[in-house]
Design an enzyme around this catalytic site. Structure first.
Site, PDB file in Angstrom:
ATOM      1  N   SER A 237       0.320   6.593  -5.664  1.00 37.62           N
ATOM      2  CA  SER A 237       1.745   6.255  -5.699  1.00 37.62           C
ATOM      3  C   SER A 237       2.498   7.139  -6.681  1.00 37.62           C
ATOM      4  O   SER A 237       2.136   7.228  -7.850  1.00 37.62           O
ATOM      5  CB  SER A 237       1.939   4.807  -6.166  1.00 37.62           C
ATOM      6  OG  SER A 237       1.264   3.934  -5.328  1.00 37.62           O
TER       7      SER A 237
ATOM      8  N   HIS B 290       4.931   5.959  -0.910  1.00 38.14           N
ATOM      9  CA  HIS B 290       3.634   6.350  -0.354  1.00 38.14           C
ATOM     10  C   HIS B 290       3.908   7.048   0.987  1.00 38.14           C
ATOM     11  O   HIS B 290       3.949   6.394   2.010  1.00 38.14           O
ATOM     12  CB  HIS B 290       2.736   5.139  -0.071  1.00 38.14           C
ATOM     13  CG  HIS B 290       2.566   4.188  -1.233  1.00 38.14           C
ATOM     14  ND1 HIS B 290       1.642   3.174  -1.209  1.00 38.14           N
ATOM     15  CD2 HIS B 290       3.168   4.094  -2.415  1.00 38.14           C
ATOM     16  CE1 HIS B 290       1.706   2.499  -2.339  1.00 38.14           C
ATOM     17  NE2 HIS B 290       2.630   3.040  -3.090  1.00 38.14           N
TER      18      HIS B 290
ATOM     19  N   HIS C  19      -3.495   0.542   1.509  1.00 42.16           N
ATOM     20  CA  HIS C  19      -4.215  -0.271   0.525  1.00 42.16           C
ATOM     21  C   HIS C  19      -4.874  -1.475   1.181  1.00 42.16           C
ATOM     22  O   HIS C  19      -4.413  -1.954   2.222  1.00 42.16           O
ATOM     23  CB  HIS C  19      -3.246  -0.763  -0.547  1.00 42.16           C
ATOM     24  CG  HIS C  19      -2.559   0.344  -1.287  1.00 42.16           C
ATOM     25  ND1 HIS C  19      -1.509   1.041  -0.745  1.00 42.16           N
ATOM     26  CD2 HIS C  19      -2.788   0.884  -2.505  1.00 42.16           C
ATOM     27  CE1 HIS C  19      -1.113   1.973  -1.611  1.00 42.16           C
ATOM     28  NE2 HIS C  19      -1.873   1.894  -2.685  1.00 42.16           N
TER      29      HIS C  19
ATOM     30  N   GLU D  15      -2.808  -4.391   2.310  1.00 42.55           N
ATOM     31  CA  GLU D  15      -2.009  -4.311   3.534  1.00 42.55           C
ATOM     32  C   GLU D  15      -2.764  -4.888   4.729  1.00 42.55           C
ATOM     33  O   GLU D  15      -2.219  -4.941   5.829  1.00 42.55           O
ATOM     34  CB  GLU D  15      -1.572  -2.871   3.769  1.00 42.55           C
ATOM     35  CG  GLU D  15      -0.585  -2.423   2.693  1.00 42.55           C
ATOM     36  CD  GLU D  15      -0.257  -0.940   2.738  1.00 42.55           C
ATOM     37  OE1 GLU D  15       0.626  -0.569   3.508  1.00 42.55           O
ATOM     38  OE2 GLU D  15      -0.896  -0.176   2.000  1.00 42.55           O
TER      39      GLU D  15
ATOM     40  N   ALA E 263      -2.154   5.464  -9.530  1.00 46.77           N
ATOM     41  CA  ALA E 263      -1.365   4.942 -10.645  1.00 46.77           C
ATOM     42  C   ALA E 263      -2.073   3.684 -11.105  1.00 46.77           C
ATOM     43  O   ALA E 263      -2.544   2.895 -10.278  1.00 46.77           O
ATOM     44  CB  ALA E 263       0.047   4.627 -10.170  1.00 46.77           C
TER      45      ALA E 263
ATOM     46  N   MET F  16      -4.873  -1.161  -7.651  1.00 46.11           N
ATOM     47  CA  MET F  16      -5.114  -1.843  -6.367  1.00 46.11           C
ATOM     48  C   MET F  16      -5.600  -0.874  -5.291  1.00 46.11           C
ATOM     49  O   MET F  16      -5.424  -1.128  -4.102  1.00 46.11           O
ATOM     50  CB  MET F  16      -3.818  -2.516  -5.894  1.00 46.11           C
ATOM     51  CG  MET F  16      -3.212  -3.476  -6.900  1.00 46.11           C
ATOM     52  SD  MET F  16      -1.598  -4.060  -6.346  1.00 46.11           S
ATOM     53  CE  MET F  16      -0.985  -4.837  -7.846  1.00 46.11           C
ATOM     54  N   SER F  17      -6.217   0.220  -5.707  1.00 46.36           N
ATOM     55  CA  SER F  17      -6.564   1.232  -4.697  1.00 46.36           C
ATOM     56  C   SER F  17      -7.881   1.918  -5.030  1.00 46.36           C
ATOM     57  O   SER F  17      -8.694   1.406  -5.792  1.00 46.36           O
ATOM     58  CB  SER F  17      -5.440   2.273  -4.632  1.00 46.36           C
ATOM     59  OG  SER F  17      -5.398   3.017  -5.819  1.00 46.36           O
TER      60      SER F  17
HETATM   61  N1  HPA Z   1      -1.935  -3.424 -12.256  1.00 44.90           N
HETATM   62  C1  HPA Z   1      -2.275  -3.147 -10.979  1.00 44.90           C
HETATM   63  N2  HPA Z   1      -1.921  -2.033 -10.350  1.00 44.90           N
HETATM   64  C2  HPA Z   1      -1.179  -1.160 -11.023  1.00 44.90           C
HETATM   65  C3  HPA Z   1      -0.768  -1.370 -12.349  1.00 44.90           C
HETATM   66  C4  HPA Z   1      -1.175  -2.578 -13.001  1.00 44.90           C
HETATM   67  O1  HPA Z   1      -0.865  -2.843 -14.175  1.00 44.90           O
HETATM   68  N3  HPA Z   1      -0.044  -0.290 -12.722  1.00 44.90           N
HETATM   69  C5  HPA Z   1      -0.017   0.550 -11.652  1.00 44.90           C
HETATM   70  N4  HPA Z   1      -0.694   0.038 -10.628  1.00 44.90           N
END
Ligand code: HPA
Length: 268
Positions: free
Chosen positions: A23, A54, A76, A79, A105, A203-204
């Site tokens: 992201s 994305h 992800h 989804e 990220a 989350m990825s």
């Molecule tokens: N948690 C989950 N996913 C994320 C975060 C977070 O703090 N920052 C960027 N993606």
């Protein structure tokens, strides 16, 4: 070979390195020489990408002389389909890539690694509650029970360290924990994840790494830290914040990956 790989092979570029862009980290594709961008929609089996920030295209080109194929846009697990990246990852392999660089990220569980920093992923913890390999195994791709030892290749981590040093980037190292999301974590979950040994949370990535290791690709990973994890102070978490800070980290990420690509020769 997948239909997508066949369509791509006709374009005459054999990537050595596949890259998954997280992201807000799509800027890397601007640095590819002679880029050819193909929307996922034109590639059979590639996912439809929806979430803001994305994109959804495969970009072929050269990075610091190295032929690469960048997946700009991932689907992800939250989804709905943890195996959504199966065809893209297997397509990279079928095209000839032997190494996959995954980026994301992430939130940091360490006070000393704040927003804007980059972290080399040394290992992961899968808290998604799912695997992209669930279901019948495709034996021609890889084994039923793939090993996850050294999933993040120690030799490639050394190359990453060397590239960071040359670019004067303060590269952290640590364990990435993947949660199912899409809600951000609670402060209690973050405290629990710290006890489990996590340094960053997102989350990825974990599904792609499992798919890549299953298919025999070597993997190297970098998290762009966009925030301190929930409960560690700072503003309330949001996707907007993730994208904003990912753009800051992306500047270093682009330099790091370019240098890494230059260092990645046939011996590594
Ligand atoms: N948690 C989950 N996913 C994320 C975060 C977070 O703090 N920052 C960027 N993606």
């Amino acid at each position: 070979m997948t239909a997508a790989a066949q369509a791509l092979a006709q374009r005459g570029l054999t990537p050595k390195l596949g890259i998954v862009l997280g992201s807000g980290l799509g800027a890397l594709t601007d640095d590819l020489d002679q880029p050819v961008a193909i929307p996922y929609a034109e590639l059979p089996g590639f996912p439809e990408i929806g979430v803001a920030g994305h994109g959804g295209q495969l970009v072929l080109g050269h990075l610091n002389g190295l032929p690469v194929a960048a997946l700009a846009g991932r689907k992800h697990a939250y989804e709905g389909d943890p195996a959504a990246m199966k065809v893209p990852i297997r397509t990279l392999k079928a095209l000839g890539a032997d190494t996959l660089l995954v980026t994301n990220a992430a939130g940091s569980l360490r006070e000393d690694v704040g927003p804007g920093r980059l972290m080399a992923i040394t290992d992961h913890i899968n808290m998604l509650g799912s695997s992209p390999l669930t279901g019948p195994n495709e034996d021609e791709i890889g084994p039923r029970f793939p090993s996850m030892r050294d999933a993040y290749d120690p030799q490639l981590i050394r190359v990453l360290r060397k590239a960071a040093k040359a670019e004067m980037i303060d590269l952290a190292e640590g364990v990435y924990l993947a949660t199912a999301g899409p809600a951000f974590e609670t402060p209690a979950e973050i405290r629990a994840f710290r006890v489990l040994g996590a340094d960053a949370v997102g989350m990825s990535t974990v599904p792609e790494v499992i798919l890549a290791r299953h298919a025999g690709l070597r993997v190297v990973g970098v998290s762009a830290i966009t925030n301190l994890a929930e409960g560690m102070g700072g503003e309330e978490l949001s996707h907007e914040q993730t994208l904003r800070n990912a753009h800051v980290a992306a500047r270093d990420l682009v330099r790091l990956v370019e240098r890494f690509a230059g260092e990645l020769d046939d011996d590594t």
